[in-house]
Design a protein around this motif. Structure first.
Motif, PDB file in Angstrom:
ATOM      1  N   ALA A  54       0.829  -1.208   0.000  1.00 15.04           N
ATOM      2  CA  ALA A  54       0.000   0.000   0.000  1.00 15.04           C
ATOM      3  C   ALA A  54       0.863   1.258   0.000  1.00 15.04           C
ATOM      4  O   ALA A  54       0.589   2.222  -0.727  1.00 15.04           O
ATOM      5  N   LEU A  55       1.919   1.260   0.803  1.00 13.56           N
ATOM      6  CA  LEU A  55       2.813   2.414   0.847  1.00 13.56           C
ATOM      7  C   LEU A  55       3.554   2.589  -0.478  1.00 13.56           C
ATOM      8  O   LEU A  55       3.755   3.714  -0.950  1.00 13.56           O
ATOM      9  N   GLU A  56       3.957   1.476  -1.065  1.00 12.89           N
ATOM     10  CA  GLU A  56       4.702   1.534  -2.324  1.00 12.89           C
ATOM     11  C   GLU A  56       3.899   2.227  -3.421  1.00 12.89           C
ATOM     12  O   GLU A  56       4.445   2.988  -4.229  1.00 12.89           O
ATOM     13  N   SER A  57       2.598   1.987  -3.444  1.00 17.45           N
ATOM     14  CA  SER A  57       1.765   2.529  -4.520  1.00 17.45           C
ATOM     15  C   SER A  57       1.247   3.936  -4.231  1.00 17.45           C
ATOM     16  O   SER A  57       0.616   4.553  -5.091  1.00 17.45           O
ATOM     17  N   TYR A  58       1.522   4.457  -3.037  1.00 18.37           N
ATOM     18  CA  TYR A  58       0.996   5.781  -2.688  1.00 18.37           C
ATOM     19  C   TYR A  58       1.802   6.869  -3.401  1.00 18.37           C
ATOM     20  O   TYR A  58       3.032   6.890  -3.328  1.00 18.37           O
ATOM     21  N   PRO A  59       1.133   7.803  -4.083  1.00 18.67           N
ATOM     22  CA  PRO A  59       1.860   8.845  -4.833  1.00 18.67           C
ATOM     23  C   PRO A  59       2.421   9.928  -3.919  1.00 18.67           C
ATOM     24  O   PRO A  59       1.870  10.212  -2.854  1.00 18.67           O
ATOM     25  N   THR A  60       3.526  10.521  -4.329  1.00 18.81           N
ATOM     26  CA  THR A  60       4.096  11.663  -3.610  1.00 18.81           C
ATOM     27  C   THR A  60       4.201  12.842  -4.563  1.00 18.81           C
ATOM     28  O   THR A  60       4.365  12.673  -5.774  1.00 18.81           O
ATOM     29  N   ASN A  61       4.137  14.054  -3.989  1.00 14.33           N
ATOM     30  CA  ASN A  61       4.087  15.261  -4.814  1.00 14.33           C
ATOM     31  C   ASN A  61       5.332  16.129  -4.723  1.00 14.33           C
ATOM     32  O   ASN A  61       5.494  17.055  -5.514  1.00 14.33           O
ATOM     33  N   THR A  63       9.658  16.453  -2.744  1.00 14.28           N
ATOM     34  CA  THR A  63      10.794  15.727  -2.163  1.00 14.28           C
ATOM     35  C   THR A  63      10.583  15.413  -0.686  1.00 14.28           C
ATOM     36  O   THR A  63      11.040  14.375  -0.201  1.00 14.28           O
ATOM     37  N   ASP A  64       9.897  16.297   0.037  1.00  7.88           N
ATOM     38  CA  ASP A  64       9.634  16.030   1.453  1.00  7.88           C
ATOM     39  C   ASP A  64       8.740  14.805   1.620  1.00  7.88           C
ATOM     40  O   ASP A  64       8.975  13.954   2.487  1.00  7.88           O
ATOM     41  N   GLU A  65       7.705  14.715   0.796  1.00  6.67           N
ATOM     42  CA  GLU A  65       6.820  13.558   0.858  1.00  6.67           C
ATOM     43  C   GLU A  65       7.557  12.282   0.451  1.00  6.67           C
ATOM     44  O   GLU A  65       7.344  11.214   1.033  1.00  6.67           O
ATOM     45  N   ALA A  66       8.426  12.397  -0.541  1.00  8.46           N
ATOM     46  CA  ALA A  66       9.197  11.232  -0.989  1.00  8.46           C
ATOM     47  C   ALA A  66      10.143  10.751   0.107  1.00  8.46           C
ATOM     48  O   ALA A  66      10.331   9.539   0.299  1.00  8.46           O
ATOM     49  N   TRP A  67      10.739  11.689   0.839  1.00  6.83           N
ATOM     50  CA  TRP A  67      11.647  11.341   1.936  1.00  6.83           C
ATOM     51  C   TRP A  67      10.886  10.652   3.066  1.00  6.83           C
ATOM     52  O   TRP A  67      11.350   9.651   3.627  1.00  6.83           O
ATOM     53  N   LEU A  68       9.701  11.171   3.392  1.00  9.25           N
ATOM     54  CA  LEU A  68       8.869  10.536   4.413  1.00  9.25           C
ATOM     55  C   LEU A  68       8.432   9.146   3.959  1.00  9.25           C
ATOM     56  O   LEU A  68       8.464   8.189   4.743  1.00  9.25           O
ATOM     57  N   LYS A  69       8.055   9.032   2.706  1.00  9.96           N
ATOM     58  CA  LYS A  69       7.632   7.737   2.170  1.00  9.96           C
ATOM     59  C   LYS A  69       8.753   6.712   2.280  1.00  9.96           C
ATOM     60  O   LYS A  69       8.518   5.555   2.662  1.00  9.96           O
ATOM     61  N   LEU A  70       9.968   7.117   1.969  1.00 11.05           N
ATOM     62  CA  LEU A  70      11.110   6.207   2.069  1.00 11.05           C
ATOM     63  C   LEU A  70      11.265   5.695   3.496  1.00 11.05           C
ATOM     64  O   LEU A  70      11.456   4.489   3.722  1.00 11.05           O
ATOM     65  N   GLN A  71      11.160   6.580   4.474  1.00 11.21           N
ATOM     66  CA  GLN A  71      11.341   6.172   5.868  1.00 11.21           C
ATOM     67  C   GLN A  71      10.199   5.278   6.356  1.00 11.21           C
ATOM     68  O   GLN A  71      10.430   4.318   7.105  1.00 11.21           O
ATOM     69  N   LEU A  72       8.982   5.578   5.932  1.00 13.80           N
ATOM     70  CA  LEU A  72       7.850   4.741   6.331  1.00 13.80           C
ATOM     71  C   LEU A  72       7.945   3.356   5.696  1.00 13.80           C
ATOM     72  O   LEU A  72       7.661   2.337   6.342  1.00 13.80           O
ATOM     73  N   ARG A  73       8.349   3.312   4.437  1.00 14.35           N
ATOM     74  CA  ARG A  73       8.519   2.014   3.778  1.00 14.35           C
ATOM     75  C   ARG A  73       9.653   1.227   4.422  1.00 14.35           C
ATOM     76  O   ARG A  73       9.558   0.000   4.586  1.00 14.35           O
ATOM     77  N   LEU A  74      10.713   1.915   4.813  1.00 13.65           N
ATOM     78  CA  LEU A  74      11.810   1.250   5.506  1.00 13.65           C
ATOM     79  C   LEU A  74      11.336   0.646   6.824  1.00 13.65           C
ATOM     80  O   LEU A  74      11.697  -0.486   7.173  1.00 13.65           O
ATOM     81  N   THR A  75      10.530   1.402   7.553  1.00 12.86           N
ATOM     82  CA  THR A  75      10.031   0.911   8.836  1.00 12.86           C
ATOM     83  C   THR A  75       9.242  -0.375   8.656  1.00 12.86           C
ATOM     84  O   THR A  75       9.480  -1.372   9.345  1.00 12.86           O
TER      85      THR A  75
END
Length: 434
Positions: A54-61, A63-75
């Motif tokens: 679900a996180l992988e498919s979530y769009p980001t708009n 660089t801040d959102e992309a950075w947060l997405k990376l950390q959440l996916r890592l977790t």
């Protein structure tokens, strides 16, 4: 006789109760306000593969959102063993961290490793009342060091285990006789190594302490320091306390911008100097060292940030084995799945696995054969989730199951769970008569 068995199984299929074992997964098509909302919607779930997709498919708009997405996916991906996606994401994350040749040379000249590192921590802990160990929340190995220290610290008088991640009142529940961790226990405790840390601490007789600040009118670091003191040394002046905290909370000195983290507040307000051990500040250099645990003292550095803790640990620990036996499992599905193993003793009802912390969980690729751990004296419950979080298989595993029973489990897992004793008797009878 074979015909009799087929008829028997057919009857059991017809009379078995229909139990919905599929956890209530969050709707991946729902419109979330942010990726953090999506992440938090799963905060009481052990369907880690489903969360990851679900996180992988979530769009980001941006660089801040992309950075947060990376950390959440890592977790989330860190919760699953055997996960190539986690390795790739971690490489992406660490590639953004700059290294320093002077620091690297200092590390290599002054490092002590493995048993010497552990012994150094334990000997120093004898002269302190409080030991503070930090972790990065998406490095599972950081919990393994904490687990390895539990026995040794307990042997020298440490009896309190204070955890930043514990939810409010969950310390009281864990301290009850016969208690065990669940998905309600804390934010990061659903990760398998954290769950096993709590189980080990419970066996050793530690008293759990939740010290996260819940007073919104108070600075978080002040609230944490006060809670930590008031729940331990204030009521037990001779208490020895092992504290696990997130990244910067264990810094003993104000930062360059004047911020005082929890350990600084604790030290200044109560006059207690904790032994502080950072696993995060030098983590980027860990792969340059052969040891599993590599320790460097702060006195070797000429840097304010690195001098704000007593010891630095560069942690290369792989997943350990706390179990005495194994069994083989093959993913017979044409897709990757998540396999989760639970202690049956922690499941009081047929659906309790939905709120339980697996002691082992991993991503299994399609048609992959894997070896899974268990203790001979424990009965365990195996659950397989697909990428949507749907249960596609479940069965009970114990040392005494016969090959006949194991084969039947793979074909009729839910029938066998509800009719286990009866079918074992039938199978044994058939074996004798054949």
């Amino acid at each position: 006789m074979k015909l009799y068995l087929i008829i028997l199984l057919s009857l059991l299929i017809g009379c078995s109760p229909k139990i919905n074992k599929d956890p209530e997964a969050s709707d991946q098509n729902q419109k979330w306000n942010s990726i953090l909302d999506l992440f938090n919607s799963y905060n009481k779930s052990n369907q880690f593969y489903s969360i990851s997709k679900a996180l992988e498919s979530y769009p980001t708009n941006n660089t801040d959102e992309a950075w947060l997405k990376l950390q959440l996916r890592l977790t989330v991906t860190s919760y699953l063993r055997n996960n190539k996606e986690y390795d790739e994401l971690l490489n992406e994350y660490e590639s953004r961290v700059a290294t320093n040749d002077t620091i690297l040379n200092t590390i290599h000249k002054n490092v002590v490793s493995d048993s010497l590192a552990i012994n150094k921590i334990v000997e120093s802990a004898k002269d302190h009342q409080v030991v503070m160990l930090n972790e990065n929340h998406f490095y599972p190995s950081h919990r393994i060091l904490a687990t390895d220290l539990l026995v040794k610290l307990r042997a020298i008088g440490y009896t309190y285990l204070a955890l930043e991640t514990l939810a409010e009142t969950q310390d009281s529940l864990l301290n009850l006789e016969g208690a065990y961790p669940t998905l309600e226990t804390g934010y990061y405790t659903r990760e398998q190594n954290y769950g096993n840390l709590l189980r080990q601490a419970k066996k050793l007789g530690y008293k759990f302490v939740a010290y996260e600040n819940i007073d919104k009118t108070k600075d978080r670091e002040i609230g944490e320091a006060e809670n930590l003191f008031n729940k331990t040394i204030a009521i037990d002046p001779d208490a020895k306390v092992f504290v696990i905290a997130g990244i910067s909370h264990i810094l003993e000195e104000p930062t360059s911008d004047g911020k005082k983290w929890m350990a600084t507040v604790f030290k200044e307000k109560y006059g207690i100097d904790p032994l502080t051990i950072s696993q995060t500040q030098l983590s980027i250099y860990r792969k340059t060292l052969p040891g599993k645990y590599n320790l460097v003292e702060k006195s070797n550095f000429n840097d304010h940030g690195l001098n704000s803790v007593d010891f630095h640990i560069l942690n290369n620990m792989e997943y350990p084995s706390y179990w005495d036996s194994t069994f083989n499992y093959k993913n017979k599905y044409k897709e990757n799945v998540q396999i989760a193993l639970f202690y049956s003793s922690e499941l009081k009802t047929d659906s309790d696995f939905q709120k339980a912390i697996p002691y082992f969980t991993a991503l299994i690729e399609k048609e992959e054969n894997v070896t899974l751990p268990f203790n001979k004296d424990d009965e365990i419950y195996l659950v397989v989730y697909d990428e949507k979080g749907k249960v596609v298989e479940d069965q009970t595993i114990n040392e005494n199951r016969s090959m006949n029973y194991a084969n039947l489990q793979s074909q009729y897992p839910r029938i066998l769970k509800n009719n286990k004793r009866f079918l074992i008797l039938i199978v044994k009878t058939i074996k004798v008569r054949l």
